[in-house]
Write an enzyme that holds these catalytic residues in place. Structure first.
Site, short mmCIF file in Angstrom:
data_model
loop_
_atom_site.label_atom_id
_atom_site.label_comp_id
_atom_site.label_asym_id
_atom_site.label_seq_id
_atom_site.Cartn_x
_atom_site.Cartn_y
_atom_site.Cartn_z
N ASP A 121 0.81 -1.22 0.00
CA ASP A 121 0.00 0.00 0.00
C ASP A 121 0.84 1.27 0.00
O ASP A 121 0.34 2.35 -0.32
CB ASP A 121 -1.00 0.01 1.18
CG ASP A 121 -0.32 -0.14 2.53
OD1 ASP A 121 0.89 -0.42 2.55
OD2 ASP A 121 -1.00 0.02 3.56
N HIS A 167 -2.39 7.73 8.83
CA HIS A 167 -2.00 6.39 9.27
C HIS A 167 -0.51 6.23 9.56
O HIS A 167 -0.12 5.30 10.26
CB HIS A 167 -2.38 5.35 8.20
CG HIS A 167 -3.84 5.17 8.01
ND1 HIS A 167 -4.70 4.88 9.05
CD2 HIS A 167 -4.61 5.22 6.89
CE1 HIS A 167 -5.94 4.78 8.58
NE2 HIS A 167 -5.90 4.99 7.27
N GLY A 207 -0.95 2.37 5.19
CA GLY A 207 -2.24 2.76 4.64
C GLY A 207 -2.20 3.92 3.66
O GLY A 207 -2.97 4.87 3.81
N ASP A 226 -12.54 10.72 8.27
CA ASP A 226 -12.21 9.65 7.32
C ASP A 226 -12.89 8.35 7.76
O ASP A 226 -13.10 8.14 8.96
CB ASP A 226 -10.69 9.48 7.34
CG ASP A 226 -10.12 8.67 6.20
OD1 ASP A 226 -10.35 7.44 6.16
OD2 ASP A 226 -9.41 9.25 5.35
N ASP A 268 -13.33 8.91 1.88
CA ASP A 268 -13.61 7.51 1.55
C ASP A 268 -14.88 6.97 2.20
O ASP A 268 -15.24 5.81 2.01
CB ASP A 268 -12.42 6.61 1.86
CG ASP A 268 -11.69 7.00 3.13
OD1 ASP A 268 -12.26 7.75 3.94
OD2 ASP A 268 -10.55 6.55 3.32
N TYR A 299 -10.73 7.41 -2.72
CA TYR A 299 -10.09 6.68 -3.82
C TYR A 299 -10.96 6.61 -5.07
O TYR A 299 -10.55 6.07 -6.08
CB TYR A 299 -9.65 5.30 -3.32
CG TYR A 299 -8.81 5.47 -2.07
CD1 TYR A 299 -7.50 5.93 -2.15
CD2 TYR A 299 -9.37 5.32 -0.80
CE1 TYR A 299 -6.75 6.18 -1.00
CE2 TYR A 299 -8.63 5.57 0.35
CZ TYR A 299 -7.33 6.00 0.23
OH TYR A 299 -6.60 6.27 1.37
#
Length: 355
Positions: A92, A134, A142, A169, A258, A297
């Protein structure tokens, strides 16, 4: 400088920052889409646009370990297979070209925004390229290579005694929480989805901080499919009560997109209207406030969201028909700013929310 000629809203943006951010995998073109949509609606003229000043190695060491910072400086994509998952750089957070430049640009933009608040050049500062919540002290995580939020908040602490961090988030703001776990000077308030197998799997209601920071950490986990009414209910139920007790001197709000319907990595059923309402509540606190980006995303929907939030901050109504501009084709088939909620049933009940 008098209060009359003090710009109320600083917007951090420049070509190098946008170009750097667009290079990050999973976030391709998101910075460009957001900036150009804000521009297409004529919102740039209502803010003071400030170019970002890249962060220095010393800036990054304000939170991150020396070993991690040294690694970021020299890491090359060719090394990926040899050092898989070292310092969290793996699937990631892959090692990419110009990684050090990108890290310094993104961190520098959030520090630039924070400086606008500490120098009293603005009451509100925005960096939609920030919000990497993160990243830990010695590792990426992340999609977040470094923690620009923690570094910006450390700078804010040079002027503001107590800071409230609000994380909207869909994923738990674990990196920010861990950084201030023992501090009574920062309250972290994270609203996030928490279910088995959902990243990062942390942020239970019982997690309230440690040592002197006990009861300065607040986690508000919810289940998949949360809708606008439920999300706003959670924020309204907690925010004002918390501020009455804690009385922060400044606020940082991470507006990760997100949780908006249609996100490939989210599980929410929110529309920009939920964020508009929540941001109005944050603005009602009437404190110096830093707004940051984060997840999101589905890049077109995230650009829609942050443009809508920017208009809310500026108290400016927008036409729902997206103006024609360079990235107009990306907003099909509706070509509208608004996003409709999906048919997904929320797994949250009034009982579960009240608990």
């Amino acid at each position: 400088m008098t209060s009359q000629d003090t710009p109320e809203v600083v917007y951090v943006a420049d070509l190098q920052l946008i170009k750097s951010y667009d290079e990050v995998p999973f976030l391709k073109h998101r910075a460009s889409l957001t900036h150009h949509l804000i521009a297409a609606y004529g919102l740039l003229s209502k803010m003071k646009i400030v170019p970002s000043k890249p962060a220095t190695e010393e800036d990054l060491r304000g939170f991150h370990s020396e070993e991690f910072v040294e690694f970021l400086k020299v890491a090359k994509p060719d090394d990926q297979e040899l050092i898989e998952d070292e310092f969290g750089l793996g699937f990631d957070c892959p090692i990419i070209n110009n990684l050090w430049t990108i890290v310094c640009q993104v961190t520098g933009a959030s520090l630039t925004a924070a400086c606008a608040l500490t120098s009293s050049k603005a009451k509100i500062a925005i960096n939609w390229c920030g919000g990497w919540h993160h990243a830990q002290r010695d590792s990426a995580s992340g999609f977040c290579y470094v923690n620009d939020i923690v570094l910006a908040m450390r700078h804010l602490r040079t002027k503001f005694d107590k800071i409230l961090y609000i994380d909207l988030d869909i994923h738990h703001g674990d990196g920010v929480e861990n950084a201030f776990l023992f501090s009574p000077k920062v309250v972290t308030l994270s609203f996030h989805q928490l279910e088995a197998g959902f990243f990062p799997g942390t942020g239970q209601q019982k997690d309230v901080g440690l040592g002197k920071g006990r009861y300065y950490t607040y986690n508000v986990p919810y289940k998949a499919g949360i809708n606008n009414d439920q999300f706003v209910y959670l924020v309204e139920s907690i925010l004002y009560n918390l501020c009455e007790v804690y009385m922060p001197n400044a606020v940082v709000c991470q507006c990760g997109g997100d949780a908006v319907i249609g996100d490939p990595l989210g599980g929410g059923n929110l529309t920009p209207e939920a964020f508009r309402v929540c941001v109005r509540h944050v603005l009602n606190l009437n404190k110096p406030t830093l707004f940051l980006g984060g997840g999101g995303y589905n890049v077109a929907n995230t650009a829609r969201l942050w443009t809508a939030v920017t208009s809310t901050i500026l108290d400016t109504a927008l036409n729902t028909e997206i103006p024609e501009h360079q990235f107009f084709p990306m907003y099909g088939p509706s070509f509208e700013l608004e996003i409709s909620a999906g048919l997904r049933k929320s797994e949250n009940t009034q009982k579960s929310l009240d608990e």
